[in-house]
Each structure stands twice: as C-alpha cells, then as structure tokens.
Enzyme design. Structure first.
Site, mmCIF file in Angstrom:
data_model
loop_
_atom_site.group_PDB
_atom_site.id
_atom_site.type_symbol
_atom_site.label_atom_id
_atom_site.label_comp_id
_atom_site.label_asym_id
_atom_site.label_seq_id
_atom_site.Cartn_x
_atom_site.Cartn_y
_atom_site.Cartn_z
ATOM 1 N N LYS A 1 0.824 -1.219 0.000
ATOM 2 C CA LYS A 1 0.000 0.000 0.000
ATOM 3 C C LYS A 1 0.861 1.273 0.000
ATOM 4 O O LYS A 1 2.055 1.223 0.323
ATOM 5 C CB LYS A 1 -0.950 -0.053 1.198
ATOM 6 C CG LYS A 1 -1.921 -1.255 1.125
ATOM 7 C CD LYS A 1 -2.974 -1.199 2.229
ATOM 8 C CE LYS A 1 -3.943 -2.369 2.112
ATOM 9 N NZ LYS A 1 -5.062 -2.266 3.091
ATOM 10 N N ARG B 1 -2.069 -14.841 4.183
ATOM 11 C CA ARG B 1 -2.817 -14.147 5.258
ATOM 12 C C ARG B 1 -2.093 -14.322 6.597
ATOM 13 O O ARG B 1 -2.061 -13.419 7.420
ATOM 14 C CB ARG B 1 -4.255 -14.686 5.358
ATOM 15 C CG ARG B 1 -5.138 -14.407 4.153
ATOM 16 C CD ARG B 1 -5.602 -12.991 4.037
ATOM 17 N NE ARG B 1 -6.495 -12.581 5.087
ATOM 18 C CZ ARG B 1 -7.190 -11.439 5.056
ATOM 19 N NH1 ARG B 1 -7.087 -10.613 4.011
ATOM 20 N NH2 ARG B 1 -7.972 -11.104 6.039
ATOM 21 N N ASN C 1 -2.292 -0.223 6.484
ATOM 22 C CA ASN C 1 -1.768 -1.454 7.116
ATOM 23 C C ASN C 1 -0.810 -2.219 6.194
ATOM 24 O O ASN C 1 -0.762 -3.441 6.212
ATOM 25 C CB ASN C 1 -2.924 -2.321 7.630
ATOM 26 C CG ASN C 1 -3.903 -2.710 6.541
ATOM 27 O OD1 ASN C 1 -3.727 -2.333 5.392
ATOM 28 N ND2 ASN C 1 -4.914 -3.471 6.899
ATOM 29 N N GLU D 1 -9.100 -10.351 -8.076
ATOM 30 C CA GLU D 1 -8.148 -9.263 -7.821
ATOM 31 C C GLU D 1 -6.949 -9.338 -8.770
ATOM 32 O O GLU D 1 -6.452 -8.308 -9.240
ATOM 33 C CB GLU D 1 -7.714 -9.299 -6.350
ATOM 34 C CG GLU D 1 -8.883 -8.960 -5.430
ATOM 35 C CD GLU D 1 -8.638 -9.243 -3.958
ATOM 36 O OE1 GLU D 1 -9.572 -9.020 -3.160
ATOM 37 O OE2 GLU D 1 -7.536 -9.698 -3.598
ATOM 38 N N TYR E 1 -12.420 -1.859 -3.792
ATOM 39 C CA TYR E 1 -12.947 -2.011 -2.431
ATOM 40 C C TYR E 1 -14.469 -1.877 -2.376
ATOM 41 O O TYR E 1 -15.023 -1.579 -1.321
ATOM 42 C CB TYR E 1 -12.285 -0.994 -1.495
ATOM 43 C CG TYR E 1 -10.861 -1.386 -1.119
ATOM 44 C CD1 TYR E 1 -10.619 -2.491 -0.301
ATOM 45 C CD2 TYR E 1 -9.770 -0.667 -1.575
ATOM 46 C CE1 TYR E 1 -9.325 -2.861 0.053
ATOM 47 C CE2 TYR E 1 -8.471 -1.031 -1.229
ATOM 48 C CZ TYR E 1 -8.262 -2.130 -0.415
ATOM 49 O OH TYR E 1 -6.979 -2.502 -0.062
ATOM 50 N N THR F 1 -5.691 -7.522 10.297
ATOM 51 C CA THR F 1 -5.976 -6.229 9.655
ATOM 52 C C THR F 1 -5.461 -5.068 10.502
ATOM 53 O O THR F 1 -4.859 -4.127 9.990
ATOM 54 C CB THR F 1 -7.498 -6.078 9.442
ATOM 55 O OG1 THR F 1 -7.984 -7.234 8.770
ATOM 56 C CG2 THR F 1 -7.839 -4.839 8.649
ATOM 57 N N HIS G 1 -2.109 -5.569 1.257
ATOM 58 C CA HIS G 1 -3.367 -6.280 1.035
ATOM 59 C C HIS G 1 -3.025 -7.739 0.746
ATOM 60 O O HIS G 1 -1.995 -8.025 0.131
ATOM 61 C CB HIS G 1 -4.090 -5.687 -0.184
ATOM 62 C CG HIS G 1 -5.248 -6.528 -0.646
ATOM 63 N ND1 HIS G 1 -6.480 -6.469 -0.043
ATOM 64 C CD2 HIS G 1 -5.340 -7.470 -1.621
ATOM 65 C CE1 HIS G 1 -7.288 -7.335 -0.646
ATOM 66 N NE2 HIS G 1 -6.621 -7.962 -1.606
#
Ligand code: GDP
Length: 142
Positions: free
Chosen positions: A11, A87, A114, A128, A51, A93, A117
């Site tokens: 990000k 993950r 954060n 995605e 999103y 998150t 993604h």
C-alpha cells in the site's frame, strides 16, 4: 483443494516509507514466488471498484483516499495453499492485533494504512489478479 496463487498489494504508506524491498524480501524468504508484479498509482474509480465490497463501511472514503495517495505495488504470488499462507504472513488487519514477525506488525502504521493487502479467498485472488493483470488468467489456469 486450495489454490497455489494469491494477490497482494504493497500500500502507498509502505511504498512511501521504502518498505517495498523489505516486504518483498519477507515474501520470498517465506517461500512465495512472484509470478507477476507492477508499480502503479490507483485512480479514485479504480480504488472504489477494488474495495466496492466495503462501500457501506464508514471508512470507505478514507480508505479510497489512502489507497490513491501514492503508488502501490501489485503482485501475484505463488506457493502451496497461497491464500491462507499469505494471510498468516501478513497478520491481522489491525496491526496492533497482528502477531509478532508478521508484515503488518513490522511495517503497518494503522488499521487503514496497514502496509499490505492479501486476498481472503481463492475466488477473490482470481478477481483481484484479473483486476490488475490482463494476462493473469494464464497463471490462474496453470
Ligand atoms: P483485510 O482483508 O485484512 O485487508 O481487511 P478488510 O477486507 O476487512 O478491509 C480492507 C481494508 O480496509 C483493510 O486492509 C484496511 O486498509 C481497511 N480497513 C479495515 N477495517 C478498517 C477500519 O475499521 N477502519 C479503517 N480506517 N480502515 C479499515
């Protein structure tokens, strides 16, 4: 059976802080192979579409603003059980709740900024991946 591919973004906040290198190093050291990657800046319509599932959430506009504030890195990663494994590597998150040693614990600023993604299902990884890579079908079909 779980898929071998997942999708990630580094990000804007993490790109700005020069964390591309350290994050890609963690990705590789944890056994992920990078099959596609690019650096680009999302437009507001892009970020809103990506999103869209969150459009009723109070943080939606702020998230869109944050995700368009600078360049991101988009990539498709390959590893056995990729979605779940990635993950686990990125952590919760909210970085204050993320486990020690996870990417978000190390590099995130806040629940919104954060750092990264990571797709939450094989189905979303395909959606995605296709959002960013017009040729991604060939990876997902193997
Ligand atoms: P993820 O799958 O861990 O990325 O989390 P979600 O799909 O629930 O949320 C998508 C993104 O929205 C997160 O990565 C954060 O950047 C942002 N986000 C999620 N929850 C919040 C929140 O409570 N406040 C704010 N400001 N942003 C949030």
């Amino acid at each position: 059976m779980s898929g071998k591919l997942t999708f990630t973004m580094i990000k804007p906040g993490a790109v700005e802080k020069e964390y591309i290198g350290p994050i890609l190093k963690m990705i590789n050291e944890n056994g992920f192979h990078i099959v596609a990657m690019k650096l680009l800046q999302l437009t507001i319509p892009d970020a809103k579409a990506f999103y869209e599932v969150h459009k009723e959430r109070p943080f939606y506009n702020s998230l869109v603003e944050s995700m368009t504030s600078g360049p991101i890195v988009a990539a498709i990663l390959e590893k056995e059980n990729a979605v779940e494994a990635y993950r686990k590597l990125i952590g919760a998150t909210d970085p204050s709740k993320a486990e020690e040693g996870t990417i978000r614990k190390l590099y995130a600023d806040s629940i919104e900024a954060n750092a990264v993604h990571g797709s939450d299902s094989d189905e979303n990884a395909i959606i995605e991946g296709n959002f960013f890579f017009s040729t991604s079908d060939k990876f997902f079909k193997g």
